[in-house]
Design a protein around this motif. Structure first.
Motif, short mmCIF file in Angstrom:
data_model
loop_
_atom_site.label_atom_id
_atom_site.label_comp_id
_atom_site.label_asym_id
_atom_site.label_seq_id
_atom_site.Cartn_x
_atom_site.Cartn_y
_atom_site.Cartn_z
N MET A 93 39.93 49.94 55.19
CA MET A 93 39.00 50.87 55.82
C MET A 93 39.38 51.19 57.27
O MET A 93 38.88 52.14 57.86
N ARG A 94 40.26 50.38 57.88
CA ARG A 94 40.58 50.62 59.30
C ARG A 94 41.53 51.78 59.52
O ARG A 94 41.53 52.41 60.55
N GLN A 95 42.39 52.03 58.52
CA GLN A 95 43.35 53.14 58.65
C GLN A 95 42.63 54.42 58.25
O GLN A 95 42.76 54.92 57.13
N ALA A 170 34.74 49.12 71.09
CA ALA A 170 33.74 50.18 70.85
C ALA A 170 33.22 50.15 69.41
O ALA A 170 32.03 50.36 69.17
N GLU A 171 34.13 49.89 68.44
CA GLU A 171 33.69 49.88 67.04
C GLU A 171 32.61 48.84 66.77
O GLU A 171 31.77 49.01 65.89
N SER A 172 32.66 47.75 67.52
CA SER A 172 31.72 46.64 67.25
C SER A 172 30.31 46.94 67.76
O SER A 172 29.38 46.20 67.45
N GLN A 193 42.13 48.04 74.14
CA GLN A 193 43.30 48.88 73.89
C GLN A 193 44.25 48.08 73.05
O GLN A 193 44.59 46.94 73.38
N ARG A 194 44.66 48.66 71.90
CA ARG A 194 45.59 47.92 71.04
C ARG A 194 47.00 48.47 71.24
O ARG A 194 47.24 49.66 71.12
N HIS A 195 47.91 47.55 71.55
CA HIS A 195 49.31 47.97 71.73
C HIS A 195 50.15 47.62 70.51
O HIS A 195 51.25 48.11 70.34
N LEU A 217 30.85 38.91 68.74
CA LEU A 217 30.44 39.31 67.39
C LEU A 217 31.28 40.51 66.95
O LEU A 217 31.36 41.50 67.67
N ASP A 218 31.91 40.39 65.78
CA ASP A 218 32.74 41.51 65.29
C ASP A 218 32.66 41.54 63.77
O ASP A 218 32.18 40.59 63.14
N ASP A 219 33.16 42.63 63.19
CA ASP A 219 33.15 42.70 61.73
C ASP A 219 34.27 41.86 61.11
O ASP A 219 34.06 41.18 60.11
N ILE A 220 35.44 41.91 61.75
CA ILE A 220 36.63 41.31 61.13
C ILE A 220 37.38 40.47 62.16
O ILE A 220 37.56 40.89 63.29
N ALA A 221 37.85 39.30 61.73
CA ALA A 221 38.89 38.61 62.51
C ALA A 221 40.12 38.60 61.63
O ALA A 221 40.12 37.99 60.57
N SER A 222 41.15 39.29 62.05
CA SER A 222 42.38 39.36 61.23
C SER A 222 43.46 38.51 61.90
O SER A 222 43.59 37.33 61.59
N SER A 223 44.20 39.07 62.83
CA SER A 223 45.18 38.24 63.55
C SER A 223 44.46 37.31 64.53
O SER A 223 45.07 36.38 65.05
N GLY A 224 43.21 37.61 64.84
CA GLY A 224 42.45 36.80 65.78
C GLY A 224 42.70 37.17 67.24
O GLY A 224 42.05 36.64 68.15
N ARG A 225 43.64 38.06 67.49
CA ARG A 225 44.01 38.38 68.89
C ARG A 225 42.87 39.06 69.64
O ARG A 225 42.69 38.84 70.84
N THR A 226 42.10 39.92 68.98
CA THR A 226 40.98 40.59 69.65
C THR A 226 40.00 39.55 70.19
O THR A 226 39.62 39.58 71.36
N LEU A 227 39.60 38.62 69.33
CA LEU A 227 38.61 37.62 69.74
C LEU A 227 39.20 36.66 70.77
O LEU A 227 38.52 36.26 71.72
C1 R5P Z 1 38.86 46.64 64.69
O1 R5P Z 1 38.38 47.46 65.43
C2 R5P Z 1 38.05 45.55 64.08
O2 R5P Z 1 36.70 45.73 64.33
C3 R5P Z 1 38.50 44.19 64.58
O3 R5P Z 1 38.23 44.10 65.96
C4 R5P Z 1 39.96 44.01 64.34
O4 R5P Z 1 40.30 44.33 63.03
C5 R5P Z 1 40.36 42.59 64.65
O5 R5P Z 1 41.73 42.50 64.46
P1 R5P Z 1 42.55 41.30 65.03
O6 R5P Z 1 41.84 40.03 64.66
O7 R5P Z 1 43.89 41.42 64.33
O8 R5P Z 1 42.68 41.50 66.50
#
Ligand code: R5P
Length: 297
Positions: A93-95, A170-172, A193-195, A217-227
C-alpha cells in the motif's frame, strides 16, 4: 449461507480467535514448498461451503499473493459463491505513486488483483496516504478498513498514563490524532525525509519534550529506521523515556535491535502480524466487521 474460515499455521492463534468470536468453524490449510520453491496447497477434506473466509495477513507477501490466487481460483471452480479475505496487514500500500520515473504503482496493481479474486476484504490500518478510502486502492464494494489506533492508544494509556504521543511523519498524523482523541493524551507529529530504505531524517515538532515520556505511534515498523531515528531525536531533546506502539510489527531484519539501540524501552503492537511485541488483540474488532460482511451476503 454456510461459512468456514481457512487459516495457515503461522496465523493459527489470531485466526482461531476470530473464528470463535464470529462462531464459524476454522479449518487449517496445509502448505508444502517444493525444492524449487513452487507451492502446493492442500485443503482439509471437506465439501467447501458456499462462503469461505480466508485469513491471511500479507506480511512477507510475495508467496502469499500466489497462495491467494491459487486458493481463490480453486474455490471458485469448486462452486464457492462468496470469498472474503481477512488480511489484517495489507501489503504494497505504500507504493501509491511512481516515486521515480518508470516505477510501477503497486498499490493499485495489488489492490486490483485482490479485487479480482475476492468479494470482500477486511484489513486494519492500510497505508492510505494520498487517497482517502480503501476502495480507491481495492475496488470492492466491501473493502473495510479498521483502525487499531484507538485500541493501541488504550493499551498505551494503561501503561503510560501521562505519555505524549508522537507520530514520526506526516502520514502518521491520522493514527496519532485518532489515538489522542480516544484517550485524551497530548500529541505531536514529526516531519520525515526519506533518503533510502534505511536512511531517514526526522525533525521534531515544536513541543516541550524535556522530562516527558514519549510514545512513538506509527502504522508500520519495517526497517525500524523511522522509529529509531525519532527515538534518538526525542531523547536528545531531553525526553524522560521513549516507547513504541505500531499496528503492524513487520520488523524486517535487524529492525528490533536497531530500535532498542536507539534507546526505546517498550515495544507494543497488534496481533495483525504474530510477534513477541503483540499487546493488542484484533479479533473483537475484526469479528464485528466480518459479522457485518457475512450478514450482507
Ligand atoms: C511510512 O510512512 C510508514 O508509515 C512507516 O513510517 C514506514 O513504513 C516505516 O518504515 P521503516 O521502519 O522502514 O523506517
Amino acid at each position: 449461507m454456510q461459512v468456514s474460515l481457512l487459516y495457515f499455521d503461522e496465523e493459527s492463534h489470531a485466526a482461531k480467535r476470530l473464528a470463535a468470536a464470529v462462531g464459524i468453524e476454522a479449518l487449517r490449510m496445509q502448505r508444502h514448498r517444493f525444492p524449487d520453491e513452487e507451492l502446493c496447497l492442500r485443503l482439509p477434506a471437506i465439501e467447501l461451503p458456499e462462503c469461505l473466509v480466508i485469513y491471511r495477513s500479507l506480511d512477507r507477501p510475495n508467496d502469499k499473493l500466489v497462495e491467494l490466487m491459487l486458493l481463490a481460483r480453486h474455490a471458485r471452480e469448486r462452486g464457492v459463491k462468496r470469498l472474503v479475505l481477512v488480511a489484517p496487514y495489507l501489503a504494497y500500500m505504500r507504493q501509491d505513486i511512481a516515486f521515480n520515473p518508470g516505477e510501477l504503482v503497486s498499490q493499485r496493481l495489488v489492490g486490483g488483483f485482490i479485487a479480482e479474486l475476492f468479494d470482500a476484504l477486511i484489513t486494519v490500518d492500510p497505508h492510505l496516504h494520498r487517497i482517502e478510502r480503501l476502495e480507491q486502492a481495492v475496488p470492492l464494494h466491501w473493502a473495510v478498513a479498521l483502525s487499531a489506533a484507538p485500541a493501541l492508544a488504550q493499551a498505551i494509556a494503561e501503561r503510560r498514563h501521562d505519555a505524549l504521543l508522537l507520530g514520526p511523519d506526516a502520514e502518521s498524523a491520522q493514527w496519532v490524532e485518532s489515538a489522542a482523541r480516544a484517550t485524551g493524551l497530548t500529541y505531536g507529529v514529526c516531519t520525515k525525509q526519506r533518503h533510502g530504505d534505511r536512511d531517514v531524517e526526522i525533525a521534531l515538532p515544536e513541543l516541550a519534550l524535556a522530562g516527558r515520556r514519549i510514545v512513538l505511534l506509527d502504522d508500520i515498523a519495517s526497517s525500524g529506521r523511522t522509529l529509531a531515528q525519532a527515538a534518538r531525536r526525542v531523547l536528545a531533546a531531553g525526553a524522560a523515556g521513549v516507547d513504541v506502539a505500531v499496528t503492524h510489527a513487520l520488523f524486517a531484519g535487524d529492525a528490533l535491535s536497531v530500535i532498542r539501540q536507539a534507546g526505546v524501552e517498550e515495544v507494543w503492537s497488534t496481533d495483525s502480524i504474530p510477534h513477541q511485541s503483540n499487546a493488542v488483540i484484533l479479533a473483537p474488532a475484526l469479528a464485528v466487521a466480518l459479522g457485518e460482511v457475512l450478514d450482507a451476503g
